[in-house]
Design a protein around this motif. Structure first.
Motif, short mmCIF file in Angstrom:
data_model
loop_
_atom_site.label_atom_id
_atom_site.label_comp_id
_atom_site.label_asym_id
_atom_site.label_seq_id
_atom_site.Cartn_x
_atom_site.Cartn_y
_atom_site.Cartn_z
N LEU A 130 43.11 51.41 13.14
CA LEU A 130 42.73 50.48 12.07
C LEU A 130 42.55 51.22 10.75
CD1 LEU A 130 40.16 48.12 13.85
CD2 LEU A 130 42.62 47.81 13.52
N GLY A 131 42.19 52.50 10.82
CA GLY A 131 42.03 53.29 9.60
C GLY A 131 43.33 53.74 9.00
N GLY A 132 44.44 53.55 9.73
CA GLY A 132 45.75 53.85 9.17
C GLY A 132 46.32 55.19 9.54
N ALA A 133 45.84 55.82 10.62
CA ALA A 133 46.38 57.12 11.04
C ALA A 133 47.86 56.98 11.38
CB ALA A 133 45.60 57.64 12.25
N ASP A 134 48.62 58.02 11.06
CA ASP A 134 50.05 58.01 11.36
C ASP A 134 50.32 58.40 12.81
OD1 ASP A 134 51.41 57.75 8.52
OD2 ASP A 134 49.74 59.12 8.30
N SER A 135 49.46 59.22 13.37
CA SER A 135 49.57 59.60 14.78
C SER A 135 48.16 59.76 15.34
CB SER A 135 50.37 60.89 14.96
OG SER A 135 49.81 61.95 14.21
N VAL A 136 48.03 59.51 16.63
CA VAL A 136 46.71 59.56 17.27
C VAL A 136 46.84 60.30 18.59
CG1 VAL A 136 44.79 58.23 18.23
CG2 VAL A 136 46.03 57.36 16.24
N THR A 137 45.92 61.21 18.82
CA THR A 137 45.79 61.88 20.11
C THR A 137 44.49 61.44 20.76
OG1 THR A 137 47.07 63.83 19.46
CG2 THR A 137 45.54 64.09 21.30
N VAL A 138 44.58 60.81 21.91
CA VAL A 138 43.40 60.44 22.69
C VAL A 138 43.19 61.54 23.74
CG1 VAL A 138 42.44 58.81 24.35
CG2 VAL A 138 43.65 57.97 22.34
N GLN A 139 42.07 62.21 23.66
CA GLN A 139 41.79 63.26 24.63
C GLN A 139 41.47 62.63 25.99
OE1 GLN A 139 40.15 67.05 23.61
NE2 GLN A 139 39.18 66.19 21.80
N ASP B 279 32.02 56.08 16.28
CA ASP B 279 31.43 55.36 15.15
C ASP B 279 32.58 54.64 14.45
OD1 ASP B 279 30.24 54.46 12.82
OD2 ASP B 279 28.98 56.23 12.60
N GLN B 280 32.81 53.41 14.84
CA GLN B 280 34.01 52.68 14.46
C GLN B 280 34.21 52.60 12.95
OE1 GLN B 280 34.34 48.79 16.27
NE2 GLN B 280 35.53 47.98 14.58
N PHE B 281 33.24 52.07 12.24
CA PHE B 281 33.43 51.83 10.83
C PHE B 281 33.48 53.14 10.03
CE2 PHE B 281 31.60 47.75 12.25
CZ PHE B 281 32.64 46.92 11.84
N THR C 9 36.58 57.16 23.70
CA THR C 9 37.91 57.43 23.15
C THR C 9 38.66 56.13 22.82
OG1 THR C 9 38.80 57.66 25.41
CG2 THR C 9 38.13 59.67 24.27
N THR C 10 38.36 55.07 23.55
CA THR C 10 39.00 53.79 23.22
C THR C 10 38.55 53.30 21.84
OG1 THR C 10 39.21 53.12 25.54
CG2 THR C 10 39.25 51.38 23.91
N VAL C 11 37.25 53.36 21.59
CA VAL C 11 36.74 52.94 20.28
C VAL C 11 37.28 53.87 19.19
CG1 VAL C 11 34.67 52.62 18.88
CG2 VAL C 11 34.67 51.91 21.26
N ALA C 12 37.31 55.17 19.48
CA ALA C 12 37.81 56.13 18.49
C ALA C 12 39.28 55.88 18.18
CB ALA C 12 37.61 57.55 19.00
N CYS C 13 40.07 55.60 19.21
CA CYS C 13 41.49 55.33 19.02
C CYS C 13 41.69 54.05 18.22
CB CYS C 13 42.19 55.22 20.38
SG CYS C 13 43.95 54.83 20.28
N LEU C 14 40.97 53.01 18.57
CA LEU C 14 41.04 51.76 17.83
C LEU C 14 40.70 52.00 16.35
CD1 LEU C 14 39.78 48.28 18.80
CD2 LEU C 14 38.81 49.34 16.77
N SER C 15 39.65 52.76 16.11
CA SER C 15 39.21 53.03 14.74
C SER C 15 40.26 53.81 13.97
CB SER C 15 37.89 53.80 14.76
OG SER C 15 36.92 53.14 15.54
#
Length: 572
Positions: A292-301, A231-233, A283-289
């Protein structure tokens, strides 16, 4: 002509602005033709927030300076098995920090050859692992003030001693993770995840200050972990709202500067075991979101994470998802790109208000430790509401409840290590449909539902496709009568199929002309249950399937009907 186009003066006032009222008149004119109301265009979230079909300047809020000034985000990969080859492959493939949920005894060998000044380490909450990590840092060729990462300890008992030691030795090393994933993984809503995470964070702050930390130092120990979904937004708004909420907690605590450090992890609850390749899209949409939301680090499962231990291909896809978004799309080069969006600003504000109210309710109950039953009860209620929407496919799951592929080749992986039971259950949105698929696959012969199609293909294809989609989601084969001319044609093809359940599929016209005789012919041919794709008919049928019908209930009833009749004794 081209020169004229390039040099022509732009006159914005040549086109009059459209008002919201004019837009509403046009929308209402279309809705009147369909019989729908304007309210049908309004979506309500699990937090009760109404999402409008249009946002204008009238809805605008003053943009809030939410995102810190930074370049990109940290690509963080999780390792639950001490595999040095997989770890080095990740680092060489672009991973910039490591999340290790491995035994303390394996850390030294696992990190041999890793440049700890370039790859921060985040642990998974073990005191023994934290002590081992401090020894590794102490012996590594790295300056103490260059050490980064997080020990992820809970500030109680002997863990407080380790936190104090880490603070004195390595001032840049964080020691506590505020993990909001359990609230999300239990089926909770976004505001419930945010509000509970605030309550958890405040409980950690109280423990740290009681142990002698001053408020700024206590704030500096914390890192927050949130779920990122497809859910991108909502994901963008959630991360923005989280920073706003944490700033408010800091203000109340008398701390002038407290930047919330965020680690976003793609949702486990949204992952599927069936058609797991679709997880790459999720996971691609979640990572993009998250980015864009400003996360400092991201883990893509990895896409196969719900099945078992990810293989190297899945890990490579997971890290390259982030590499492409950062290096090819340059998403990390824009600060808070959603700022100023009327929709996102309004959603951020609404989510923050709901989350703050939930946080205050937990605090009034005595804080998170005293309110755990309250939190569990509320999240269970949200999961019940979410389950109902999943069951009738109002919340569709591509590849599982919608567009299932019965001929997919199973993805087989080594079993993953058992996850310790937490206070809250762990759920996946696809689990109910996948259990039915598993049961169907376990039968000596795949159960089937015959599609009794009326007339030419053009007349029945819409409802036949709908019915096939629905019953395939439960693992049923759906042989099709194809183009037919008479009820006898349909009945003969049903008899040849060997099925015992039929679904009538046709147009409203063909139902009026052929439904009654076709149902009679099907029953004479041995049909023990006849359903109809649609909402009404003059024929006497045993049920209806249509948009919004209780799909999971129908699948369960059909399976039970067949299992009971055949006396298979299958337990569900």
């Amino acid at each position: 002509m081209m020169e004229l186009a390039l040099t022509a003066e732009f006159r914005p006032n040549e086109f009059p602005s459209a008002s919201r009222e004019q837009w509403r008149e046009l929308v209402d004119a279309v809705l009147r033709k369909t019989g729908a109301s304007f309210d049908s265009l309004v979506t309500k979230t699990y937090d009760g927030i109404e999402l409008q079909p249009l946002y204008t300047l009238d809805d605008a809020l003053e943009p809030y300076a939410l995102a810190p000034v930074k370049q990109g985000w940290d690509i963080r990969q999780r390792h639950a098995v001490p595999d040095p080859v997989a770890l080095m492959n990740d680092l060489e493939g672009g991973v910039t920090s490591l999340w290790l949920a491995v035994p303390a005894s394996s850390l030294e060998g696992l990190l041999d050859g890793v440049y700890l000044d370039l790859a921060p380490i985040v642990l998974d909450g073990s005191v023994d692992a934290a002590r081992a990590m401090l020894r590794i840092y102490d012996q590594a060729p790295i300056l103490a003030d260059e050490v980064r990462g997080n020990l992820a300890l809970t500030p109680t008992g002997e863990a407080l001693d380790v936190i104090k030691q880490a603070r004195s030795q390595f001032p840049g090393l964080r020691t506590v993770v505020v993990d909001a994933l359990p609230f999300h993984d239990a089926g909770g809503s976004d505001s419930e995840e945010l509000g509970a995470s605030l309550a958890l964070a405040v409980s950690h702050l109280r423990a740290l200050t009681a142990a002698g930390f001053d408020a700024p130092d206590a704030f500096a120990q914390l890192e927050f972990r949130y779920a990122a979904t497809a859910d991108q937004f909502m994901t963008i708004a959630k991360l923005r709202a989280a920073r706003r909420l944490w700033t408010r907690v800091a203000e109340v605590s008398g701390v002038s500067e407290a930047v919330q450090v965020q680690h976003a992890v793609t949702s486990s609850a949204m992952m599927t075991r069936r058609d797991p390749w679709v997880n790459m899209l999720r996971t691609t949409v979640a990572c993009l979101s998250a980015g864009l939301g400003g996360a400092d680090s991201v883990t893509v499962q990895p896409f196969d994470a719900a099945i078992g231990l990810p293989d190297e291909f899945a890990r490579r896809i997971a890290r390259n998802t982030q590499n492409l978004l950062l290096e090819e799309s340059h998403l990390g080069e824009v600060i808070d790109p959603a700022a100023g969006s009327w929709y996102v600003e309004k959603l951020t504000d609404s989510l923050a208000v709901e989350a703050w109210a939930w946080f205050q309710e937990i605090e009034r109950a005595g804080g998170l430790d005293e309110a755990r039953s309250l939190v569990a009860s509320r999240i269970a209620d949200t999961w019940a509401r979410r389950s109902a929407r999943l069951a009738d496919r109002s919340d569709p799951i591509t590849g599982v409840s919608e567009f299932p592929n019965l001929t997919e080749k199973p993805v087989v992986r080594e079993p993953a290590l058992a996850t310790p039971e937490g206070e809250l259950p762990r759920v996946r949105y696809a689990q109910a449909f996948e259990e039915l698929r598993d049961l169907a696959d376990a039968q000596p012969e795949r159960p089937q539902v015959f599609l009794a199609t009326l007339g030419p293909v053009a007349a029945h294809t819409a409802r036949a496709t709908f019915a096939a989609n629905l019953f395939n989601a439960g693992g049923f084969a759906t042989p099709n009568a194809g183009a037919t001319r008479t009820p006898e044609d349909v009945a003969q093809r049903f008899k040849e199929s060997g099925a015992r359940v039929a679904v009538l599929c046709g147009s409203d016209t063909s139902y009026a002309e052929q439904a009654v005789p076709t149902v009679e012919a099907l029953r004479q041919a041995g049909a023990e249950r006849v359903l109809l794709a649609g909402k009404k008919t003059d024929a006497t049928v045993d049920g209806f399937v249509h948009m919004g019908c209780p799909a999971l209930e129908i699948l369960n009833d059909t399976y039970s009907f067949l299992a009971v009749k055949e006396n298979k004794g299958v337990e569900r």
